[in-house]
Design a protein around this motif. Structure first.
Motif, mmCIF file in Angstrom:
data_model
loop_
_atom_site.group_PDB
_atom_site.id
_atom_site.type_symbol
_atom_site.label_atom_id
_atom_site.label_comp_id
_atom_site.label_asym_id
_atom_site.label_seq_id
_atom_site.Cartn_x
_atom_site.Cartn_y
_atom_site.Cartn_z
ATOM 1 N N PRO A 1 11.189 -15.425 10.065
ATOM 2 C CA PRO A 1 11.310 -15.765 11.493
ATOM 3 C C PRO A 1 11.350 -17.256 11.766
ATOM 4 O O PRO A 1 11.969 -17.699 12.724
ATOM 5 C CB PRO A 1 10.074 -15.112 12.113
ATOM 6 N N GLY A 2 10.675 -18.050 10.925
ATOM 7 C CA GLY A 2 10.622 -19.483 11.195
ATOM 8 C C GLY A 2 11.895 -20.219 10.865
ATOM 9 O O GLY A 2 12.236 -21.214 11.504
ATOM 10 N N GLN A 3 12.644 -19.752 9.845
ATOM 11 C CA GLN A 3 13.824 -20.474 9.388
ATOM 12 C C GLN A 3 15.119 -19.696 9.558
ATOM 13 O O GLN A 3 16.188 -20.257 9.446
ATOM 14 C CB GLN A 3 13.658 -20.838 7.898
ATOM 15 N N GLY A 4 15.024 -18.417 9.793
ATOM 16 C CA GLY A 4 16.233 -17.609 9.851
ATOM 17 C C GLY A 4 16.669 -17.210 8.461
ATOM 18 O O GLY A 4 15.863 -17.129 7.525
ATOM 19 N N LEU A 5 17.944 -16.966 8.262
ATOM 20 C CA LEU A 5 18.456 -16.555 6.967
ATOM 21 C C LEU A 5 18.377 -17.709 5.977
ATOM 22 O O LEU A 5 18.833 -18.815 6.260
ATOM 23 C CB LEU A 5 19.903 -16.083 7.100
ATOM 24 N N THR A 6 17.787 -17.442 4.808
ATOM 25 C CA THR A 6 17.613 -18.482 3.795
ATOM 26 C C THR A 6 18.314 -18.139 2.482
ATOM 27 O O THR A 6 18.538 -19.017 1.664
ATOM 28 C CB THR A 6 16.123 -18.715 3.516
ATOM 29 N N LYS A 7 18.635 -16.867 2.258
ATOM 30 C CA LYS A 7 19.304 -16.451 1.028
ATOM 31 C C LYS A 7 20.394 -15.446 1.363
ATOM 32 O O LYS A 7 20.229 -14.623 2.252
ATOM 33 C CB LYS A 7 18.306 -15.815 0.052
ATOM 34 N N ALA A 8 21.490 -15.527 0.622
ATOM 35 C CA ALA A 8 22.591 -14.582 0.822
ATOM 36 C C ALA A 8 23.151 -14.179 -0.533
ATOM 37 O O ALA A 8 23.305 -15.027 -1.426
ATOM 38 C CB ALA A 8 23.685 -15.197 1.688
ATOM 39 N N ARG A 9 23.434 -12.881 -0.684
ATOM 40 C CA ARG A 9 23.966 -12.347 -1.945
ATOM 41 C C ARG A 9 25.305 -11.654 -1.664
ATOM 42 O O ARG A 9 25.363 -10.682 -0.905
ATOM 43 C CB ARG A 9 22.982 -11.359 -2.571
ATOM 44 N N PHE A 10 26.362 -12.167 -2.290
ATOM 45 C CA PHE A 10 27.699 -11.590 -2.165
ATOM 46 C C PHE A 10 28.022 -10.837 -3.456
ATOM 47 O O PHE A 10 27.736 -11.321 -4.555
ATOM 48 C CB PHE A 10 28.742 -12.687 -1.951
#
Length: 706
Positions: free
Chosen positions: A354-363
């Motif tokens: 909640p504090g930073q939003g999305l921090t990691k993404a996996r494609f």
């Protein structure tokens, strides 16, 4: 018959007599008070009454009751009512409604009641609808209105044009120009305004359906769609979830960096918090897309896919989880370096806090990563990609590619099983092994490299390869017909063949594309055909064609040389030294430190040896050898010559050796000393000169030697 006609006349006379008698009797009682006659409101009516109730029953319960203040009945059987009230007290579910109007008329058979003049429909729970004219059909239990209407229930209100209300299903439908308003709470939040072509309020299901050009204004959001279905709370005061179908779009006027700014799709389902205010969850299908706000003054980040499932923090705007499937594309606009980035894949899974939003993404699935700017054009392909996101979804921190990775830009092409990419630095770390790609591989316009690990900075590019390095420097490609220029700036040293690749192996490699220099370290070996250079370190400059080596250098050079019949032949010359350098512009090969050269012309030991090649690079023009300690040694044809300097010219095959002194020991052991020795190889004659400084003398020798 005659007797029947006579009987009828008698009966008529009796009836007249009875009427006269009754009249006389009533006249004598005339002292009683007389009743005032009814004032008729419509002379055309055949029956008129001042009040009444018409009741109907169905399944043991009262289905409908019509009450009126005045009723007029006409010859054709129609009835007109004044001060009408149509009501049901019990429909078997504890619910009831009342419809009132100033006037009404009842059709033949009493199945339809038409109302006009301030028509009001009121539900038992306070739900109220108003219009000027309406009708109620007892056959289907539907109230219908064709003119302007409005309704109110708690914090829910609205208006429109035309209405139907089905008492059996408790459903209100606004037929055209529907407007629905949900009032804000005491803090001024949670309010919504909806406009649509029509609206259907299914009260039992707590659903409001909107059709045709739906527009919802909800605080700072604007929602549009072809169709919308709102699922209300039990008290019908808040929206629990909202379904949107057909060209659905949500746009926010303002959003902080990293917050959800907008979304769209052919099918969208929004789920709100229990208070009906904060958006908690959204599912998008069919051309789905979302926008995540960037920093102030910067464009939003965009994600598109076949379907998107997004979870938001308690603030209703910060994404904390995202799932996207089918034709996924993430687009990041240019940042300070001016590079725009896009990623395409079959699937995307992202999470954060909640504090930073999305921090990691996996494609996953056919990942295609691209970078584009005025000066950058890069493309990477892989089976999988994991990226770290900076706070606010501002940019990539780092990216990890895996599974058949291919990375390319105009100056670079690389493949590996796994690649870590530090985005800001433009740095790659290539490692791993898999059947299709056993080791990392890199190629530039000047060389190719295979190694256990290759680290690359793309800007140059610069490269550091380690572990069983194998490299090839390719010859320049042929000139293009359209320009006449070579498609590569690669330059092969002239001491090597220009149409063949140069191969190099070593423990490690450092390459700088800006200077075109490659330095191989650790048991390095460079070779082309029979020519080779070995050393602890070997380097090549692909721009100038220079070569160098150091640390236990061993060289093999194949050069053209005249034989005794004055015909050219290819001869191998071996060399060893501490250092070696070839300057292509001067066609000069220099050996330094413990130099030892061996070839058909003899064996030389010296401190420094310089071989000047002809411009063709495959033939010696002249040579210079230097030794400050007077330890230069030349061995040829059984003779040993020592001195401080040697000069050899190939055109006349003459060696000139000077020293302090120069000495030559022939096959017979005779030692001749002087200041200068000149050896004519063609005639096998030697001249020793004292240069007017020292005496030339010969001593020793064997009596058996001629």
């Amino acid at each position: 018959m005659r007797w029947q006609r006579s009987a009828r006349i008698v009966m008529a006379m009796v009836a007249v007599a009875v009427c006269v008698a009754v009249g006389l009797t009533l006249k004598r009682r005339g002292q009683a008070a007389s009743v005032a006659p009814l004032v008729r409101t419509d002379p055309r009516a055949v029956v008129e009454s001042t009040g009444g109730t018409s009741m109907r029953f169905k399944s043991g319960h009262e289905d409908v009751r019509v009450e009126y203040q005045r009723q007029l009945t006409y010859e054709d059987g129609t009835t007109k009512l004044m001060g009408v009230k149509v009501s049901t007290d019990d429909r078997g579910d504890g619910r009831s409604f009342v419809v009132t109007g100033k006037e009404g008329d009842v059709g033949k058979g009493e199945s339809v009641v038409n109302l006009s003049g301030d028509v009001t429909l009121v539900e038992k729970d306070g739900f109220t609808a108003r219009t000027d004219r309406a009708s109620y059909n007892n056959t289907d239990g539907v109230v219908r209105a064709s003119g302007p209407i409005d309704f109110l229930h708690g914090k829910l209100s609205g208006s429109g044009h035309g209405m139907t209300y089905d008492k059996n299903t408790d459903t209100l439908t606004i037929l055209d120009q529907a407007i629905v308003h949900i009032a804000a709470d005491a803090k001024g939040s949670g309010g919504s305004d909806v406009t649509a072509g029509s609206a259907t309020f299914a009260r039992r299901e707590k659903i409001v359906r909107f059709d045709r050009m739906v527009k919802i204004v909800r605080e700072a959001q604007v929602i549009t769609a072809d169709t919308g279905i709102a699922h209300l709370t039990a008290n019908e005061e808040r929206v629990e979830s909202l379904e949107l179908h057909g060209n659905a779009k949500i746009a926010g006027a303002t959003a902080s960096a990293g917050a959800l700014k907008g979304l769209g799709g052919q099918h969208v389902t929004l789920t709100y918090a229990p208070d009906g205010q904060a958006l908690q969850h959204a599912v998008l299908g069919g051309d789905a897309s979302i926008e995540i706000a960037g920093e102030t003054g910067k464009a939003a980040r965009q994600i598109s896919a076949g379907t998107i499932d997004i979870t938001l923090a308690a603030d209703g705007s910060t994404p904390t989880g995202l799932i996207a499937r089918d034709a996924v594309q993430l687009s990041l606009p240019p940042e300070t370096e001016g590079i725009a980035r896009t990623i395409k894949a079959a699937a995307l899974d992202a999470d954060g806090d909640p504090g930073q939003g999305l921090t990691k993404a996996r494609f996953t699935g056919n990942v295609d990563y691209r970078e584009k700017s005025a000066t950058v054009d890069r493309d990477a392909r892989s089976a999988r990609l994991e990226v770290g996101l900076k706070a606010g979804f501002s940019a990539f921190d780092q990216a990890a590619f895996s599974g058949g990775v291919r990375f390319a830009d105009p100056k670079f092409f690389g493949t590996a099983a796994a690649v870590k990419y530090v985005v800001e630095a433009g740095a790659l770390d290539m490692t791993g092994t898999e059947p299709a790609i056993p080791v990392p591989h890199v190629s530039t316009d000047q060389l190719t490299v295979d190694a256990t690990r290759i680290e690359v900075v793309l800007g140059g590019p610069t490269m550091h390869a380690t572990g069983n390095v194998k490299s090839v420097v390719d010859p320049p490609k042929k000139a293009e017909k359209s320009t006449g220029q070579a498609s590569s700036d690669t330059k092969i040293p002239s001491m090597l063949k220009q149409d063949q690749p140069v191969k190099v192996t070593a423990a490690s490699l450092r390459y700088d594309g800006t200077t075109s220099k490659a330095t191989y370290d650790g048991m390095a070996q460079l070779w082309q055909g029979d020519t080779s250079i070995k050393g602890d370190v070997v380097g090549i400059d692909s721009r100038t064609g220079d070569l160098w080596a150091s640390g236990s250098v061993v060289t093999t050079m194949v050069l053209d040389q005249m034989d005794k019949d004055k015909k050219k032949e290819r001869v191998r010359n071996m060399g060893a030294s501490k250092e070696f350098k070839y300057e292509d512009a001067r066609h000069l090969a220099t050996y330094t430190g413990d130099v030892h050269l061996n070839g058909p012309s003899g064996d030389i030991i010296t401190e420094k040896f310089e071989a000047y090649l002809k411009p063709s690079g495959d033939e010696l023009e002249r040579a210079e050898a230097h030794d400050t300690t007077n330890s230069l040694t030349l061995r040829e044809q059984g003779r040993k010559t020592t001195g401080t300097h040697l000069t050899y010219t190939s055109s006349d095959e003459i060696y000139v050796v000077t020293g302090l002194p120069v000495a030559i020991v022939d096959q017979c052991g005779r030692e001749t000393k002087g200041r200068t020795l000149t050896f004519h190889k063609a005639t096998d004659t030697i001249q020793v000169d004292g240069n007017d400084r020292a005496r030339t003398q010969t001593v020793g020798g064997s009596d058996k030697c001629q």
